[in-house]
Design a protein around this motif. Sequence first.
Motif, PDB file in Angstrom:
ATOM      1  N   LEU A   1       6.804  35.840 -43.309  1.00 59.34           N
ATOM      2  CA  LEU A   1       6.452  36.513 -42.067  1.00 59.34           C
ATOM      3  C   LEU A   1       7.682  36.938 -41.266  1.00 59.34           C
ATOM      4  N   ASN A   2       8.664  37.476 -41.980  1.00 55.56           N
ATOM      5  CA  ASN A   2       9.834  38.030 -41.316  1.00 55.56           C
ATOM      6  C   ASN A   2      10.630  37.024 -40.516  1.00 55.56           C
ATOM      7  N   SER A   3      10.464  35.746 -40.807  1.00 55.58           N
ATOM      8  CA  SER A   3      11.258  34.775 -40.064  1.00 55.58           C
ATOM      9  C   SER A   3      12.673  34.696 -40.604  1.00 55.58           C
ATOM     10  N   THR A   4      12.916  35.274 -41.783  1.00 54.55           N
ATOM     11  CA  THR A   4      14.286  35.320 -42.273  1.00 54.55           C
ATOM     12  C   THR A   4      14.760  36.758 -42.394  1.00 54.55           C
ATOM     13  N   LEU A   5      14.082  37.650 -41.685  1.00 57.08           N
ATOM     14  CA  LEU A   5      14.450  39.057 -41.782  1.00 57.08           C
ATOM     15  C   LEU A   5      15.660  39.323 -40.908  1.00 57.08           C
ATOM     16  N   VAL A   6      16.841  39.083 -41.467  1.00 60.44           N
ATOM     17  CA  VAL A   6      18.024  39.359 -40.688  1.00 60.44           C
ATOM     18  C   VAL A   6      18.255  40.863 -40.626  1.00 60.44           C
ATOM     19  N   TYR A   7      19.056  41.267 -39.673  1.00 61.38           N
ATOM     20  CA  TYR A   7      19.266  42.679 -39.370  1.00 61.38           C
ATOM     21  C   TYR A   7      19.662  43.462 -40.620  1.00 61.38           C
ATOM     22  N   ALA A   8      20.656  42.955 -41.353  1.00 63.88           N
ATOM     23  CA  ALA A   8      21.154  43.700 -42.509  1.00 63.88           C
ATOM     24  C   ALA A   8      20.085  43.804 -43.592  1.00 63.88           C
ATOM     25  N   LEU A   9      19.206  42.818 -43.665  1.00 60.09           N
ATOM     26  CA  LEU A   9      18.145  42.863 -44.657  1.00 60.09           C
ATOM     27  C   LEU A   9      17.135  43.945 -44.308  1.00 60.09           C
TER      28      LEU A   9
END
Lengths: 282, 304, 426
Positions: B247-255
């Motif tokens: 659920l996008n909890s590790t969706l860092v900016y560069a990713l």
Amino acid sequence: MTNRKIKHLLGQAAFHLVVILLAYVMLYPILWMVSNSFKETADIFNTTSLIPETFRFDNYARGWRFNKSVTFTTFFYNSFYYTVLSTLGAVLASSLVAYGFARVPFRGRSFWYGCMFMTMMIPYQVVMVPQFIIFHKLGWINSFKPLIIPQFAGLPFFIFLMVQFIRQIPYELDDSAKIDGCNRFSVFTRILFPLIKPAVITSTIFSFYWRWDDFLGPLLFLNKPRLFTVSLALRMFSDPMTSTDWSAIFAMGTLSLVPVLVIFLIFQKYIVQGLVTTGLKG
Amino acid sequence: MKQLSARKRAWMDDFSGYAFISPWLIGFFAFSIIPILFSLYYSFTKYDILGDPVFNGLENFRTMATDELFWQSLKVTFFYAFVSVPLRLIFAFFVAMLFNRGTRAIRVYQAIYYVPSLVGGSIAVAVMWRRLFMADGALNAALAKIGIVTDVSWIGDPNTAIWTLIILAIWQFGSSMLIFLAGLRQIPKELYEAASIDGAGALRKFSHITVPQITPVIFFNLVMQLINGFTVFTQAFVVSGGSGDPLNSTLVYALYLYQRAFKYYDMGYSSAMAWVLVLIIGLMTGIVFKTSSSWVFYEAKEGK
Amino acid sequence: MKGKHFLILALAFLMLVPGFIFAQPAAEASKASTMRLAWWGNPTRDERTYKAVEMFQATYPEITIETETTGWGGYWDKMNTQAAAGSLPDLMQHDYAYMLQWVQRNQLADLTPYVQKGIIDLSKINESFLSGGRVDGKLYGISLGTNAVCLTYDPAVLAKAGIAEPDSTTWTWADFERIALEIYRKTGVQTIPFFTTDPKVGFDNMIRQTGKATYGKTGLGFTDPSVLREFYAIQLRLLDAGALIRPEIAFVSVSPEEGAFAKGQSWVEFIWSNQYVSTQAAAKRPLKLALLPNIKGATAKGTFLKPSMFFSIPASAENPEAAAKFLNYFLNDLSVNDFLMGERGVPIPDDVREHMATKVDTINKQIFEYISLASKNAGPIDAPDPAGSGEFLKMVRDVTQEILLKRVSLDEGVSRLMTRGNQILK
């Protein structure tokens, strides 16, 4: 034994105990990988023990053979070629550039230093397409040129690091060298470069490791499998549609760690040696 | 020594300055400046890589303002950077201090603590991390042994997944530790000896010699780790399988940037995101640089 | 003065090395009969493809093939970058998910002229296998293997629970739910959420059964949320009964060996037929394949035959004719296919398929039989994925997790999916 000595020994023991315990925790994932390289693929995900039930050495042979047409012999050779040349270029060039930024008061210095910083902040993903087009127009694709030649411009990370170290060295050293008749270049080669050895060594270790691990660069610029590097080959083992030979991946992954570790071990003692400061403070 | 006029000396300085930085300057103009300018141009276009870029003004930036995932990725990245960077640096510094001796045992420890950094973002790390943090993974097994029974899926639960990423960053603190070590080793021993003669204790030596001497290295590590923290990609890609899950909890900016460019074929938007990132990082490093003159202590006086 | 000597040496090296690199032998002069072939794969596929290349070059000695292969991860980064630079290979493996976008951007060549000239022989291929590669009637890719959606289950678990194996052509989702609950009650084995990697595949099958499609000309191809709702409702009911594997566990991207099905925690897994080999290998026990269940009142067939992957010729190819020749050889030659062993999917020419059906191992035979079953129970394939599908699929996966994690209510989740879907796909 005196009380003091006992206390000292106990302190030592406690120190080592804590460090070793923490070391085990830190190393556990890696120990797991190494132990997997000796297990059967089936055991890897089913058992939690680090000791393989049956020692399989053929994982290494199988992994090395890869797809028969190109083997890891080629991959390791390519990786070394790429890594060693790049490191030489990157470290030497960076030291030259760092000296210029740190010691020479030239007009526009802050501006160019700022530009250098900016290049560090831009994610590679957005420059990779235009950069690829440039290399394509130069005809450099499918060779190591786009990978190695830009390294000879130095890396901002190393340049920044060395600038910091150079600024630790008092100007008096430069001055006394200049009085002895040195120009800026020989001040660099005779005085400064030897004195920032820890930074140079650190940069060497980092450069080796970064180039060794580089995946995106070789992916984009190398087409022929016989040019591929180890980092690329490791990712070619698995495909979501077929069964993955995990033990072979871990075997090759473990082997891939070895050169980087060896480089570290070789150069480590130079960092630990520290700085020889003869006659710094008059 | 020949007496040169100030103007001539300045000109010679300019010449030699540019001569020294020429490798970087040439590389910059040959390989960096054009792609950078292009990416700036792309940020004002709609570009799907397969076709040609189409100019669309500030459209990308307007979309960004209302893009939920954009703000989510910003939030995740800020959290990640501001938690992992201090933790990592403190750990690295502490361990470097601990290992600041030359004994052979210490060298072995140094090597061991550095090894995690060598594994980087390899595919093995992905599997390892899942093995550790899944509901039936090694962490829960270890916790059970000491009496804490839990079946939390650390890596699959949106509330905890980012911490597995932070732990990954801290686990690989070896590189920062190495730089601190190099810096510590460069502090002249005479300073410590002189202080001992003056009767200074360990704490005084630390606060009056070690800390001031090492501020340039702290400065370096702080800036570099901040930049790395905000541009983190490989680790997040590896831990989440490229999805930023759960659920996008590790969706860092560069990713997210990468996903928009190469999964959604929206390079224009990605480039816009990239430049927003440059502004953010630039601002922060600018602040650190500005304040550095008050807390960073250089041995060499500037201005010659 | 050792430092100085070393430094001078090093700097000299610095100057010389770039020259050294430049002096490397230039790339082979491109003969008119050299072609580049690119595919994604793994060591097994690589080995077999090299063999195919070898055999081709033996038959057509005037053509030299340069092979380029990468793993799946990275393949599209590389191809997209090459597309931007106009440096694509002559023949490349392609995927249904990206085909339409590439065609719309004129990156792929129409293969019809090669068919008309007789270079590519499609005479033994049923049109239904080719339609997946067609856009506006033109042919942009030829399927290398047929795929169909399915579920695979562990018959031993069913036996243990005393449940008869279902007839997969007639069973319904109600049957599925009943079986799943009974298995859980009697054996404790759970059910995995449906299609965790790509939930759209699951509800797409159900929507197709109502005669609609997920993607429409613009926006979604359906307006009635009830079928979509049921897709999630079933899973929520199983979750509440404890029979569904928790989403925090199920949605972690894992390889088959790490998955719940391989570990025996789930009795069923939802896959595409050409994933069966790896799924079965990871599970290490005998499995069976079945069609997805029917919905109540189905008016159309949900299953369809999908090309597992294509070979396409980029529009910028330097030597398209050689590429077409190789494509034809790869597709139709029986001895080549003996080596390829259907590794990319069930071959589409009728004679090749019949020939292979007798030669493949038991596991692959199951796939061949399943495809045969599926083709008798399949409807036509839908139009290729439109632009924006990447974003849509990610959104679907997010909303699915939100629903199953109970962060949103069922109805809110469904309406969110549809509203956002229409926004993204406009």
